[in-house]
Enzyme design. Structure first.
Site, short mmCIF file in Angstrom:
data_model
loop_
_atom_site.label_atom_id
_atom_site.label_comp_id
_atom_site.label_asym_id
_atom_site.label_seq_id
_atom_site.Cartn_x
_atom_site.Cartn_y
_atom_site.Cartn_z
N GLY A 78 0.82 -1.20 0.00
CA GLY A 78 0.00 0.00 0.00
C GLY A 78 0.85 1.26 0.00
O GLY A 78 0.52 2.26 -0.65
N ASN A 159 -7.11 4.68 9.52
CA ASN A 159 -6.63 3.44 10.11
C ASN A 159 -6.62 3.44 11.63
O ASN A 159 -6.65 2.39 12.24
CB ASN A 159 -5.22 3.11 9.58
CG ASN A 159 -4.30 4.31 9.60
OD1 ASN A 159 -4.59 5.34 9.00
ND2 ASN A 159 -3.19 4.19 10.29
N GLN A 187 -7.72 0.72 4.19
CA GLN A 187 -8.57 0.21 5.27
C GLN A 187 -10.02 -0.01 4.82
O GLN A 187 -10.79 -0.68 5.51
CB GLN A 187 -8.57 1.20 6.45
CG GLN A 187 -7.24 1.33 7.16
CD GLN A 187 -6.90 0.13 8.03
OE1 GLN A 187 -7.76 -0.65 8.44
NE2 GLN A 187 -5.62 -0.04 8.33
N SER A 207 -4.00 -2.51 -0.24
CA SER A 207 -2.93 -3.38 0.24
C SER A 207 -3.48 -4.75 0.59
O SER A 207 -4.59 -4.86 1.10
CB SER A 207 -2.28 -2.74 1.48
OG SER A 207 -1.39 -3.65 2.09
N HIS A 209 -2.32 -7.13 2.86
CA HIS A 209 -2.28 -7.72 4.20
C HIS A 209 -3.33 -7.16 5.16
O HIS A 209 -3.45 -7.62 6.29
CB HIS A 209 -0.87 -7.62 4.81
CG HIS A 209 -0.45 -6.27 5.26
ND1 HIS A 209 -0.46 -5.91 6.59
CD2 HIS A 209 0.00 -5.18 4.59
CE1 HIS A 209 -0.01 -4.67 6.71
NE2 HIS A 209 0.27 -4.20 5.51
N THR A 245 10.16 -8.34 -11.63
CA THR A 245 9.49 -9.60 -11.95
C THR A 245 8.26 -9.77 -11.07
O THR A 245 8.34 -9.60 -9.85
CB THR A 245 10.47 -10.78 -11.76
OG1 THR A 245 11.62 -10.52 -12.57
CG2 THR A 245 9.83 -12.10 -12.15
N CYS A 333 2.70 1.90 13.25
CA CYS A 333 3.86 2.64 12.74
C CYS A 333 4.30 3.71 13.74
O CYS A 333 5.45 4.08 13.76
CB CYS A 333 3.52 3.31 11.41
SG CYS A 333 2.22 2.50 10.51
#
Ligand code: PLP
Length: 402
Positions: A78, A159, A187, A207, A209, A245, A333
């Protein structure tokens, strides 16, 4: 009885069995390079195509056709999507003399720090102040738009405190005024219905996860016709838009996860909301001087965020951990940082109150038993910490603290 209760789904989620099963063949069986011409490589290419279709369908983007420029591009996370959207659009629009960006003061750091990096390059940024619930109005956006505004970027759902912003209305203002509109929907995806076309969204970050896919995979929706330079230079992958890749297993995982998350949003949201509201009501009932942060109604279905006067969030986290409960104080974070979260300061909390905040974010794996367990364990922890607090007596006596 002691339980393990994971209530930090806004920080990351468990990869679901369905997603693991979909990914597994692409590690050691179907491992071909999607750019290779032989059939073994083409199977990987087809898997990426299917995942792209799944992401596009979840967002209401155009159905991608093989070998045609799509609207969905895979990234490493993200954060990369946010960086690409802001830096890409601003660098492209600077050539047309548009060097102004509008965002809010309570975005995720992936946006805030990208905006600050752009400021260092000489771009001009307006940070719209959110109100006490974490909301901004479309009028605020309209008033901030200037002749040289290139992009507006507003978080879909916060978030930390879970506030849902009026994205379709803000998008409409931007389109009215001929300004591009990006939203960090990391979110929101899977929790609220998203339709990029109906909601006037030009660019959207997501994102994996946060929706039961692994960490390290994301996507950026770029509406057809919006041209931005790539952020990662190298090979011709992702239609020459994002080199490197392709991470086939993770891309397959994201496609599977987003399809599952968006299969029945109303039913999943209703289940989460019932747990959320029981937790909010229970805390308000059992813990005095508890303040619910964010909006009661415009709120992510799994988000609970409280401030408890007189105590430190970090202390609560340690005691909750002792009881097997994983939660967060501010965002993952920012914990480890001494300053209170910029989100809580943005909604007007004094430093002292912001320090005593707790986020419990519920997800698909949680149950009502988890909620009741938290409601049993949390109140004595708050009481114990307040009994040790040097400021609690003064707060009770109504004396000013700080
Ligand atoms: C988690 C999160 C991000 C960052 O996503 P990563 O994949 O962890 O880089 C960005 N924005 C918001 C709102 C988030 O919650």
């Amino acid at each position: 009885m002691k339980r393990f209760v994971y209530a930090d789904n806004a920080a990351t989620t468990r990869v679901s069995e369905e997603v693991v099963a979909a990914m597994l063949p692409y590690f050691s069986e179907q491992y071909g390079n999607a750019s290779s011409p032989y059939r073994f490589g083409q199977a990987s290419k087809e898997a990426i195509q299917k995942a792209r279709e799944q992401v596009a369908a979840a967002l209401g983007a155009e159905k991608p056709l093989p070998n045609r420029l799509p609207e969905v591009f895979f990234t490493s996370c993200g954060t990369e999507s946010d960086n690409w959207a802001l830096k890409g659009v601003m660098h492209a629009m600077a050539k047309r003399g548009k060097r102004h960006l509008i965002t809010t003061n309570f975005e995720h750091h992936a946006i805030l720090h990208s905006a600050q990096a752009l400021e260092k390059e000489g771009f001009s940024v307006t940070y719209l102040p959110v109100d006490h619930e974490g909301l901004i109005t479309p009028e605020q956006v309209a008033d901030a738009i200037r002749e040289d505004t290139a992009l507006v970027s507003v978080l879909y759902a916060n978030n930390e405190i879970g506030t849902l912003l009026p994205i379709p209305e803000i998008g409409a203002v931007c389109h009215d005024r001929g300004v591009l509109f990006h939203t960090d929907a990391v979110q929101a995806v899977g929790n609220v219905p998203i339709d990029v076309k109906a909601q006037h969204i030009d660019l959207l970050s997501l994102s994996g996860h946060k929706l039961h896919a692994p960490k390290g995979i994301g996507a950026l929706y770029i509406r057809k016709g919006v041209v931005l330079p790539s952020l990662i230079d190298g090979g011709a992958q992702e239609f020459k838009h994002r080199a490197g890749t392709e991470n086939v297993p993770y891309i397959v995982g994201l496609g599977t996860a987003i399809e599952a998350a968006c299969r029945d949003i109303p039913a999943r949201a209703a289940r989460l909301q019932a747990m959320r509201d029981r937790l909010i009501d229970g805390i308000l009932e059992r813990i005095p001087h508890a303040r619910l942060n964010g909006s009661r109604t415009r709120r992510l279905p799994g988000n609970v965020n409280f401030s408890f006067e007189g105590i430190e969030g970090e202390g609560m986290l340690l005691w909750l951990d002792q009881e097997g409960i994983c939660a967060s104080s501010g965002s993952a974070c920012t914990s480890g940082d001494l300053d209170p979260s910029h989100v809580l300061l943005a909604i007007g909390l004094p430093h002292g109150v912001a320090h005593g905040s707790l986020r419990l974010s519920l997800g698909d794996d949680n149950t009502m038993e988890d909620v009741d367990y938290i409601l049993e364990k949390l109140p004595p922890i708050v009481e114990r910490l307040r009994a040790m607090s040097p400021v609690w007596e003064r707060i009770l006596a109504g004396e000013p603290v700080e």
